[in-house]
Design an enzyme around this catalytic site. Structure first.
Site, PDB file in Angstrom:
ATOM      1  N   GLU A 289       0.884  -1.191  -0.222  1.00  0.00           N
ATOM      2  CA  GLU A 289      -0.191  -0.036  -0.005  1.00  0.00           C
ATOM      3  C   GLU A 289       0.974   1.217  -0.109  1.00  0.00           C
ATOM      4  O   GLU A 289       0.429   2.409   0.627  1.00  0.00           O
ATOM      5  CB  GLU A 289      -1.044  -0.033   1.214  1.00  0.00           C
ATOM      6  CG  GLU A 289      -0.408   0.078   2.527  1.00  0.00           C
ATOM      7  CD  GLU A 289       0.225  -1.258   3.120  1.00  0.00           C
ATOM      8  OE1 GLU A 289       0.463  -1.499   4.252  1.00  0.00           O
ATOM      9  OE2 GLU A 289       0.131  -2.253   2.385  1.00  0.00           O
ATOM     10  N   HIS A 313      -8.178  -3.927  -1.145  1.00  0.00           N
ATOM     11  CA  HIS A 313      -7.491  -3.795   0.049  1.00  0.00           C
ATOM     12  C   HIS A 313      -6.443  -3.037   0.311  1.00  0.00           C
ATOM     13  O   HIS A 313      -6.400  -2.003   1.242  1.00  0.00           O
ATOM     14  CB  HIS A 313      -7.075  -5.443   0.470  1.00  0.00           C
ATOM     15  CG  HIS A 313      -6.204  -5.634   1.568  1.00  0.00           C
ATOM     16  ND1 HIS A 313      -6.781  -6.036   2.674  1.00  0.00           N
ATOM     17  CD2 HIS A 313      -4.871  -5.358   1.872  1.00  0.00           C
ATOM     18  CE1 HIS A 313      -5.912  -6.184   3.930  1.00  0.00           C
ATOM     19  NE2 HIS A 313      -4.735  -5.762   3.289  1.00  0.00           N
ATOM     20  N   GLU A 314      -5.646  -2.913  -0.724  1.00  0.00           N
ATOM     21  CA  GLU A 314      -4.869  -1.790  -0.873  1.00  0.00           C
ATOM     22  C   GLU A 314      -5.302  -0.296  -0.720  1.00  0.00           C
ATOM     23  O   GLU A 314      -4.635   0.512  -0.137  1.00  0.00           O
ATOM     24  CB  GLU A 314      -3.878  -1.985  -1.939  1.00  0.00           C
ATOM     25  CG  GLU A 314      -3.222  -3.384  -2.046  1.00  0.00           C
ATOM     26  CD  GLU A 314      -2.411  -4.068  -0.775  1.00  0.00           C
ATOM     27  OE1 GLU A 314      -1.798  -3.066  -0.014  1.00  0.00           O
ATOM     28  OE2 GLU A 314      -2.509  -4.981  -0.531  1.00  0.00           O
ATOM     29  N   HIS A 317      -6.282   0.681   2.627  1.00  0.00           N
ATOM     30  CA  HIS A 317      -5.026   1.177   3.517  1.00  0.00           C
ATOM     31  C   HIS A 317      -4.899   2.532   3.429  1.00  0.00           C
ATOM     32  O   HIS A 317      -4.151   3.033   4.288  1.00  0.00           O
ATOM     33  CB  HIS A 317      -3.813   0.237   2.973  1.00  0.00           C
ATOM     34  CG  HIS A 317      -3.489  -1.072   3.801  1.00  0.00           C
ATOM     35  ND1 HIS A 317      -3.299  -1.097   5.113  1.00  0.00           N
ATOM     36  CD2 HIS A 317      -3.432  -2.215   3.237  1.00  0.00           C
ATOM     37  CE1 HIS A 317      -2.941  -2.494   5.304  1.00  0.00           C
ATOM     38  NE2 HIS A 317      -2.892  -2.946   4.337  1.00  0.00           N
ATOM     39  N   GLU A 336      -4.256  -4.103   9.593  1.00  0.00           N
ATOM     40  CA  GLU A 336      -4.592  -4.955   8.625  1.00  0.00           C
ATOM     41  C   GLU A 336      -6.013  -5.459   8.946  1.00  0.00           C
ATOM     42  O   GLU A 336      -6.955  -5.836   7.954  1.00  0.00           O
ATOM     43  CB  GLU A 336      -3.711  -6.320   8.568  1.00  0.00           C
ATOM     44  CG  GLU A 336      -2.412  -6.135   7.899  1.00  0.00           C
ATOM     45  CD  GLU A 336      -2.405  -5.673   6.552  1.00  0.00           C
ATOM     46  OE1 GLU A 336      -3.460  -5.588   6.114  1.00  0.00           O
ATOM     47  OE2 GLU A 336      -1.177  -5.107   6.221  1.00  0.00           O
ATOM     48  N   ASP A 395       8.214  -9.809  10.319  1.00  0.00           N
ATOM     49  CA  ASP A 395       7.411 -10.689   9.171  1.00  0.00           C
ATOM     50  C   ASP A 395       6.800 -11.811   9.996  1.00  0.00           C
ATOM     51  O   ASP A 395       5.853 -12.349   9.434  1.00  0.00           O
ATOM     52  CB  ASP A 395       8.383 -10.775   8.225  1.00  0.00           C
ATOM     53  CG  ASP A 395       8.504  -9.784   7.255  1.00  0.00           C
ATOM     54  OD1 ASP A 395       7.853  -8.891   7.007  1.00  0.00           O
ATOM     55  OD2 ASP A 395       9.564  -9.996   6.405  1.00  0.00           O
ATOM     56  N   TYR A 403      -5.058 -10.061   9.748  1.00  0.00           N
ATOM     57  CA  TYR A 403      -6.136  -9.831   8.765  1.00  0.00           C
ATOM     58  C   TYR A 403      -7.369 -10.144   8.914  1.00  0.00           C
ATOM     59  O   TYR A 403      -8.232  -9.435   9.193  1.00  0.00           O
ATOM     60  CB  TYR A 403      -5.621 -10.212   7.503  1.00  0.00           C
ATOM     61  CG  TYR A 403      -4.186  -9.821   6.691  1.00  0.00           C
ATOM     62  CD1 TYR A 403      -4.360  -8.824   5.764  1.00  0.00           C
ATOM     63  CD2 TYR A 403      -3.162 -10.233   7.483  1.00  0.00           C
ATOM     64  CE1 TYR A 403      -3.243  -8.696   5.085  1.00  0.00           C
ATOM     65  CE2 TYR A 403      -1.790  -9.766   6.803  1.00  0.00           C
ATOM     66  CZ  TYR A 403      -2.114  -8.829   5.659  1.00  0.00           C
ATOM     67  OH  TYR A 403      -0.662  -8.300   5.270  1.00  0.00           O
TER      68      TYR A 403
END
Length: 621
Positions: A289, A313-314, A317, A336, A395, A403
């Site tokens: 994003e 979704h992006e 953001h 998320e 990560d 999410y």
């Protein structure tokens, strides 16, 4: 401060203990120290970046100067930045006054602290440095790895803490800054950033960028390649390689409708333009994003516009994440979970309730699988929304928990107390916290105060404890109902009962319905059944990456050798971690499969970004 004191301070500040959250009663609860950054913003904080860079595509290196405007507390004599793998040449203050700096010991995850000696009057700090060819954020592609096969390509991926591998910065999502940049590239290529962007190449290969809205470092982005532009509306368009751009523009024809739909839900889009670039296949995520310029994988070019929920979704953001940002990566769900909720609302507005409920049903299935996998790997603690990633790579928190568990938690509040109230809350949430960072405790305080003040509703502590601070999926989880998927279930039941397919019904299925069909196939399938299924759905021949990935899981489980060449081709030419993880993960379950996975990986690894190789190097030893 003298040189000796600087050395002493560096030794004290930059031990591993200094990266742990400080237990200090005077520290505000709403903004804890970020355990993934060496920066000390209470002493000196960056506010604006002026970046000048020469991009050397032949040597895959960058020479750059990062000049930071700073704000500092009285008496502060150090500016602390994060770096990893950079060569720091010289550092200057304000009007070209050379200053001293020290580097801490290297940490395999965090890199190093760069401690710079500053003066009481210091306003600007200029760091002259170079970026090596193996910088973890950057993927350099040969011409052969692109669609056009003629020119090289490069792109960055800064999330979560990889911005420090190409720009010395305070690499924490709690620290925001504006920026401008001057970038020089070969004149056959176009440079683009997460900022104002050109729409065509110029003869000098010199480009100027401005980002006037303050962003966090993980949203710094650069890409360089042979790229064309196609407008969708006055404020939105598509970048891609020339041979791809028309296909991509057709796929994302509803982009302006998505932006308008999002604005009608939760307020004005605050980033001026929304453009999207389709990158080569090695991009490790579905999308990133980056403000004003979303990076997207070509795997969403399905040819039927069925995978554009990723764009929703992006786009979402732009409000949740870019506008209101998680303060640390332990609070990743705030980025998320809100974004998935927003994404579902955009898709419902554009394509109807049945469509969004189908996606929610699939999301719940994926969430349950993720929870089972994490528990099986003795990582039950990672099924909490509020994570504890101290000493770990952030990560590790990029799972369906942030999410989809985040989404269903927010959906629960909406369902319990009413959508109208929740929409009003979200509008206020985005408005009141715009261009700020928030941690989980800050969110809880905000939503509790809002519902109490505006609606006279007391949200119980048990609600937040059950969903945010507890493991597993609460029994109160909303249960989406999809009439579209119920029809798929009926077709699947018929096939299980008598072995007959219903091609007429299946002819109208979208990608999501096919995915549901494939994911709910029996665990035990004969070679004859696999062949019949393949003939029915033409799965091995599909150009749809989502369908291929789901199908290849069965291919591996049932040793369906006919599909192995296509699967190998897919693994070598697809860099999206979402697709690689289930396939390599399934292959390594048997000795024969693990050796096959290693053979493929040896061919595929040069095509993968560091984000992917960092995962699969460990899996495949």
């Amino acid at each position: 401060m003298n040189f000796t004191r600087l050395s002493l301070v560096a030794l004290i500040l930059f031990s591993m203990e200094s990266c742990q959250p400080e237990k200090n009663e005077s520290t505000p609860v709403a903004m804890p120290k970020d355990p993934h950054s060496y920066s000390i913003p209470t002493d000196a904080r960056v506010t604006h970046l002026s970046w000048k860079a020469d991009i050397h595509v032949d040597t895959k290196t960058i020479d750059a100067v990062a000049t930071w405007n700073i704000e500092k507390s009285e008496g502060a004599d150090l500016l602390t930045l994060d770096i990893k793998g950079l060569t720091i040449k010289e550092v200057f203050l304000d009007n070209n006054q050379k200053t001293e700096f020290r580097l801490s010991e290297k940490d395999p995850i965090l890199g190093q602290a760069l401690a710079i000696l500053i003066k009481p009057e210091t306003k600007r700090v200029a760091v002259h440095y170079s970026v090596p060819a193996d910088a973890e954020a950057i993927q350099w592609l040969s011409p052969q790895q692109t669609a056009g096969k003629k020119y090289p390509f490069m792109f960055t991926q800064s999330q979560a803490i990889l911005a420090r591998t190409w720009v010395p910065c305070q690499d924490s999502p709690s620290i925001r800054f504006t920026y401008d940049a001057d970038v020089k590239v070969p004149n056959t290529l176009l440079a683009m950033m997460s900022a104002s962007n050109p729409q065509e190449k110029n003869e000098k290969g010199e480009y100027h960028f401005e980002m006037k809205q303050p962003i966090a470092s993980y949203l710094l982005a650069l890409t360089v390649g042979d790229v064309a532009f196609k407008p969708i509306s006055d404020r939105a368009g598509i970048y891609a390689e020339p041979s791809v751009v028309e296909k991509a523009a057709w796929e994302f024809a509803d982009l302006e409708k998505m932006i308008a739909g999002a604005e009608s839900l939760y307020g004005k889009y605050q980033w001026e333009r929304y453009d999207l670039i389709v990158l080569p296949p090695s991009f490790p995520f579905g999308g990133m994003e980056n403000p004003r310029l979303t990076f997207a994988t070509p795997t969403i070019l399905a040819g039927d516009r069925s995978l554009t929920s990723l764009v929703a979704h992006e786009l979402a953001h732009s409000w949740s994440g870019n506008l209101v940002t998680n303060a640390t990566w332990d609070d990743f769900w705030l980025n998320e979970g809100f974004t998935v909720y927003f994404e579902h609302r955009i898709m419902e507005k554009l394509y109807g309730h049945d469509y969004s409920e189908m996606q929610a049903t699939l999301a719940l299935q994926d969430l349950k699988e993720t929870i089972a996998d994490l528990k099986g790997d003795n990582l039950s603690k990672d099924t909490k929304l509020k994570l504890d990633l101290v000493g770990r790579n952030p990560d590790d928190g990029v799972t369906d928990i942030a999410y989809n568990k985040g989404y269903f938690f927010l959906r629960l509040i909406e369902e319990q107390y009413g959508r109208e109230k929740f929409d009003a809350f979200l509008n206020n949430y985005f408005h009141d916290n715009a261009f700020k960072s928030l941690d989980t405790d800050g969110f809880i305080k905000y939503i509790k105060d809002y519902y109490q003040t505006k609606n006279n509703i007391s949200l119980s502590d048990s609600l937040f404890n059950e969903w945010i601070f507890s493991e597993d999926l609460p029994a109160s989880c909303p249960q989406p109902v999809s009439t579209l998927l119920e029809k798929v279930d009926a077709a699947l039941s018929q096939w299980k009962a008598d072995g007959r397919f219903n091609p007429t019904a299946a002819a109208q299925w979208s990608t999501h319905e096919w995915l549901h069909f494939i994911k709910n196939l029996p665990d035990a399938l004969s070679a004859e059944q696999m062949a019949a299924l393949d003939a029915f759905g033409k799965f091995t021949e599909s150009g749809n990456a989502e369908i291929l990935c789901a199908w290849f899981v069965h291919v591996i489980k049932h040793n369906y050798k006919k599909a192995y060449p296509r699967m190998e081709e897919f693994l070598i030419n697809t860099g999206r971690r979402k697709f690689l993880s289930p396939l390599y993960g399934e292959l390594v379950k048997t000795p024969e499969g693990k050796q096959y996975a290693k053979d493929i990986y040896a061919k595929a690894r040069p095509n993968y970004h560091f984000v992917a190789t960092n995962t699969f190097d460990k899996l495949l030893n």
